[in-house]
Design an enzyme around this catalytic site. Structure first.
Site, short mmCIF file in Angstrom:
data_model
loop_
_atom_site.label_atom_id
_atom_site.label_comp_id
_atom_site.label_asym_id
_atom_site.label_seq_id
_atom_site.Cartn_x
_atom_site.Cartn_y
_atom_site.Cartn_z
N HIS A 57 -8.53 2.09 -1.32
CA HIS A 57 -8.81 1.96 -2.76
C HIS A 57 -8.83 0.49 -3.13
O HIS A 57 -7.98 -0.28 -2.72
CB HIS A 57 -7.80 2.72 -3.61
CG HIS A 57 -6.37 2.45 -3.27
ND1 HIS A 57 -5.74 2.99 -2.16
CD2 HIS A 57 -5.44 1.67 -3.86
CE1 HIS A 57 -4.49 2.57 -2.10
NE2 HIS A 57 -4.29 1.75 -3.11
N GLN A 97 0.85 -1.20 0.00
CA GLN A 97 0.00 0.00 0.00
C GLN A 97 0.88 1.25 0.00
O GLN A 97 1.78 1.39 0.85
CB GLN A 97 -0.94 0.02 1.22
CG GLN A 97 -1.95 1.16 1.14
CD GLN A 97 -2.96 1.16 2.28
OE1 GLN A 97 -2.87 0.34 3.21
NE2 GLN A 97 -3.92 2.05 2.22
#
Ligand code: 5GP
Ligand code: ZN
Length: 113
Positions: free
Chosen positions: A99, A93
């Site tokens: 997301h 990440q």
């Protein structure tokens, strides 16, 4: 969040190729696509990762997945697509606004890299 990249995309302050919006989500193309279809689905509100979103706003968490499925279908890949939440820097990440990656349009190997 003033300094959050995806909050700025949601607000229209940074341009992105938006492909779908719903009441609580925005879907836009990844700037560095890893497949012919590579779209990011984000909540309009800021949550750092998927678990925080699920805990804080479970209905939007579900809407993220529904939006991802709608995007895959709209792009012609409704039967075969991959959804990914990278959670934590150690798992890849890099943007700390939840997301959901929607990847499709090529053979997707398993296990993932
Ligand atoms: P992560 O590595 O956090 O799971 O995914 C972040 C994604 O955001 C990456 O795939 C990266 O290519 C994408 N990304 C980073 N900056 C931008 C940007 O400014 N615009 C868009 N559309 N995507 C971005
Ligand atoms: Zn944000």
């Amino acid at each position: 969040m003033d300094d959050c990249l995806f909050c700025k995309i949601v607000a229209g302050e940074i341009p992105a190729e938006v492909v779908h919006t719903t009441e609580r989500t925005v879907a836009f193309r990844d700037v560095n696509p890893q497949a012919p279809t590579h779209v990011l689905v984000v909540p309009k509100d800021h949550y750092a990762d998927a678990a925080a979103l699920a805990a804080g706003d479970p209905e939007t968490s579900a809407e993220l997945v529904r939006t991802a499925a709608a995007v895959a279908t709209a792009e012609g890949h409704g039967a075969d697509y991959r959804l990914v939440f990278n959670t934590g820097a150690g798992a890849g990440q890099t943007v700390f606004h939840t997301h959901l990656h929607v990847l499709a349009g090529r053979d997707l190997g398993w296990p993932p890299g």
